[in-house]
Structures are given as structure tokens and as C-alpha cells.
Write a protein that holds these residues in place. Structure first.
Motif, PDB file in Angstrom:
ATOM      1  N   UNK A   3      17.770   7.862   3.989  1.00 45.06           N
ATOM      2  CA  UNK A   3      18.561   7.991   2.762  1.00 45.06           C
ATOM      3  C   UNK A   3      18.217   9.317   2.103  1.00 45.06           C
ATOM      4  N   UNK A   4      19.244  10.050   1.713  1.00 47.40           N
ATOM      5  CA  UNK A   4      19.066  11.249   0.903  1.00 47.40           C
ATOM      6  C   UNK A   4      19.459  10.896  -0.522  1.00 47.40           C
ATOM      7  N   UNK A   5      18.523  11.056  -1.427  1.00 40.49           N
ATOM      8  CA  UNK A   5      18.771  10.791  -2.844  1.00 40.49           C
ATOM      9  C   UNK A   5      18.889  12.123  -3.571  1.00 40.49           C
ATOM     10  N   UNK A   6      20.015  12.306  -4.245  1.00 37.67           N
ATOM     11  CA  UNK A   6      20.237  13.497  -5.059  1.00 37.67           C
ATOM     12  C   UNK A   6      20.303  13.079  -6.520  1.00 37.67           C
ATOM     13  N   UNK A   7      19.399  13.600  -7.329  1.00 37.38           N
ATOM     14  CA  UNK A   7      19.438  13.361  -8.773  1.00 37.38           C
ATOM     15  C   UNK A   7      19.970  14.622  -9.432  1.00 37.38           C
ATOM     16  N   UNK A   8      21.126  14.504 -10.092  1.00 35.67           N
ATOM     17  CA  UNK A   8      21.766  15.676 -10.689  1.00 35.67           C
ATOM     18  C   UNK A   8      21.590  15.758 -12.198  1.00 35.67           C
ATOM     19  N   UNK A  25      18.701   2.510  -4.951  1.00 35.31           N
ATOM     20  CA  UNK A  25      17.736   2.791  -3.876  1.00 35.31           C
ATOM     21  C   UNK A  25      16.924   1.534  -3.576  1.00 35.31           C
ATOM     22  N   UNK A  26      16.506   0.836  -4.611  1.00 39.59           N
ATOM     23  CA  UNK A  26      15.766  -0.417  -4.428  1.00 39.59           C
ATOM     24  C   UNK A  26      16.615  -1.429  -3.657  1.00 39.59           C
ATOM     25  N   UNK A  27      17.884  -1.525  -4.002  1.00 39.75           N
ATOM     26  CA  UNK A  27      18.798  -2.455  -3.327  1.00 39.75           C
ATOM     27  C   UNK A  27      18.970  -2.081  -1.853  1.00 39.75           C
ATOM     28  N   UNK A  34      12.730   2.182   5.773  1.00 36.82           N
ATOM     29  CA  UNK A  34      13.558   3.300   5.341  1.00 36.82           C
ATOM     30  C   UNK A  34      12.728   4.538   5.073  1.00 36.82           C
ATOM     31  N   UNK A  35      13.404   5.654   5.188  1.00 34.37           N
ATOM     32  CA  UNK A  35      12.832   6.922   4.754  1.00 34.37           C
ATOM     33  C   UNK A  35      13.775   7.485   3.703  1.00 34.37           C
ATOM     34  N   UNK A  36      13.247   7.729   2.508  1.00 32.91           N
ATOM     35  CA  UNK A  36      14.059   8.254   1.418  1.00 32.91           C
ATOM     36  C   UNK A  36      13.595   9.675   1.117  1.00 32.91           C
ATOM     37  N   UNK A  37      14.515  10.616   1.261  1.00 35.83           N
ATOM     38  CA  UNK A  37      14.261  12.002   0.875  1.00 35.83           C
ATOM     39  C   UNK A  37      14.833  12.186  -0.520  1.00 35.83           C
ATOM     40  N   UNK A  38      13.999  12.640  -1.435  1.00 36.04           N
ATOM     41  CA  UNK A  38      14.438  12.823  -2.820  1.00 36.04           C
ATOM     42  C   UNK A  38      14.624  14.307  -3.088  1.00 36.04           C
ATOM     43  N   UNK A  39      15.813  14.649  -3.522  1.00 33.59           N
ATOM     44  CA  UNK A  39      16.126  16.026  -3.912  1.00 33.59           C
ATOM     45  C   UNK A  39      16.509  15.981  -5.388  1.00 33.59           C
ATOM     46  N   UNK A  77      18.542  22.220   2.886  1.00 35.11           N
ATOM     47  CA  UNK A  77      19.447  21.252   2.257  1.00 35.11           C
ATOM     48  C   UNK A  77      20.438  20.675   3.264  1.00 35.11           C
ATOM     49  N   UNK A  78      20.956  21.516   4.140  1.00 42.76           N
ATOM     50  CA  UNK A  78      21.887  21.044   5.175  1.00 42.76           C
ATOM     51  C   UNK A  78      21.163  20.100   6.131  1.00 42.76           C
ATOM     52  N   UNK A  79      19.936  20.436   6.492  1.00 40.19           N
ATOM     53  CA  UNK A  79      19.148  19.576   7.379  1.00 40.19           C
ATOM     54  C   UNK A  79      18.918  18.204   6.747  1.00 40.19           C
ATOM     55  N   UNK A  80      18.603  18.177   5.453  1.00 35.77           N
ATOM     56  CA  UNK A  80      18.434  16.899   4.751  1.00 35.77           C
ATOM     57  C   UNK A  80      19.717  16.077   4.823  1.00 35.77           C
TER      58      UNK A  80
END
Length: 192
Positions: A3-8, A25-27, A34-39, A77-80
Motif C-alpha cells: 500500500x502506498x499512502x499519500x498524505x496531502x 489503512x487500519x481497515x 502488508x507493507x505500507x509506504x508512507x509519503x 516516487x514512480x517506484x513507490x
């Protein structure tokens, strides 16, 4: 699942989009490996400039060392984006549009020959088989109204790079009825 997480949101605390993104994300990760990447876009995203444009439009094999360095952040960023199966975007509406940092992220990842290409019948998105969830938070701009300028934009730009499975979780209109808007958003998250 990746999962890629983007916080704007530029607000690190007290942000409804961040709070609801936490819940989503919790849901999504509950009881799963899971693996969560946070950006966190509030930490800064480089803006594209003339050097970036020149580097991006230079064939990969012909790029100078300086041009390769210029594209390092974009490449990361593209790799993520490519590694993720799900993209979760927490997105407030600022002045009827997306936050500047999110637009900067878009500019960094929408790259010809990398995330899209031009085919015989027009552009073809290359970032396929992804699911995007977009949590929209706003005080007064309601999704689906005449002043909603972002939902069509987001569908278009994500579809342009190949992400066509997009679900919006609506927490727009918080300034009008906060409790009902949040309850509606929480129910939508529970149905994911």
C-alpha cells in the motif's frame, strides 16, 4: 499487499483527511500481511523546473550525470507507485483544488514513457492493476457539486497513467455538518 499512502494535508495534527486515512489503512491492513509506504507530502515534494523537464525528455541512455541526479526524487516516487497494489490518498480541498504538494507529486510521477506512453490512438497508461482510494476532506466544497473541480481531475489524471479503479470516500462539507459527514465517511471506510 503493498500500500502506498499519500498524505496531502499540510496539517500534521487535527487533519480530518489524515484521521480518516488512518482508519482506512487500519481497515485495509487488518489481519493481513502488508507493507505500507508512507509519503507525507507536507514534508516537501520538489517542484519540476527547466532542468527537470530537459532531463525527463532526454532519452535514458543519453542523460548526463546531472540529469540523472535531477530525476532521482521523481524516480523514487514512480517506484513507490509501481510497487503499490493499493494507493490511499488523504486529500483536503484547498481553495477549490488539490494542495500544491499533491500537484507537485502528480508532476513528478506523470512521466512519458515511464507511467504513460503515446499509442496510435492517444495516451496509454502504464501503471495498471492498481486500486486507488481517495479520501476527500473539505469544509464547504461538496463532491459532485458545480464547485467540485477535483474529482473529475483526479479520475482523469490517475486514469491517464493507468489507474482506473478509483473509489472516493467523501468527507466533504465538514463545515456544514461535521458529525454527519464524518459518520458517512466512517461507514464508507467500513464497507471497503
Amino acid at each position: 499487499m503493498n500500500i502506498l499512502r499519500l498524505d496531502a494535508s499540510m496539517r500534521k495534527t487535527g487533519s480530518y483527511s489524515r484521521i480518516l486515512t488512518d482508519k482506512l489503512i487500519e481497515q485495509l491492513t487488518s489481519g493481513k500481511n502488508n507493507e505500507v509506504t508512507i509519503r507525507d507530502l507536507a514534508d516537501g515534494i520538489p517542484l519540476i523546473d527547466e532542468n527537470w523537464i530537459k532531463a525527463n525528455f532526454t532519452d535514458v541512455d543519453e542523460r548526463t550525470c546531472e540529469q540523472k541526479v535531477c530525476l532521482v526524487a521523481s524516480d523514487i516516487l514512480v517506484d513507490e507507485l509501481y510497487k503499490a497494489e493499493h494507493i490511499v490518498i488523504g486529500l483536503p480541498i484547498y481553495n477549490f483544488g488539490v494542495p500544491a504538494a499533491f500537484k507537485a507529486w502528480i508532476d513528478q510521477v506523470v512521466r512519458s514513457k515511464l507511467t504513460f506512453r503515446y499509442g496510435d490512438n492517444g495516451p496509454v497508461g502504464l501503471v495498471e492493476n492498481k486500486k486507488a482510494y481517495i479520501i476527500i476532506a473539505s469544509g464547504g466544497t461538496k463532491l459532485g457539486t458545480e464547485i467540485d473541480f477535483i474529482s473529475d481531475y483526479l479520475r482523469h489524471i490517475l486514469g491517464f497513467i493507468g489507474i482506473t479503479d478509483v473509489t472516493f470516500i467523501d468527507s466533504s462539507g465538514l463545515g456544514r455538518d461535521e458529525s454527519q459527514t464524518l459518520a458517512h465517511a466512517h461507514k464508507a471506510i467500513e464497507r471497503v
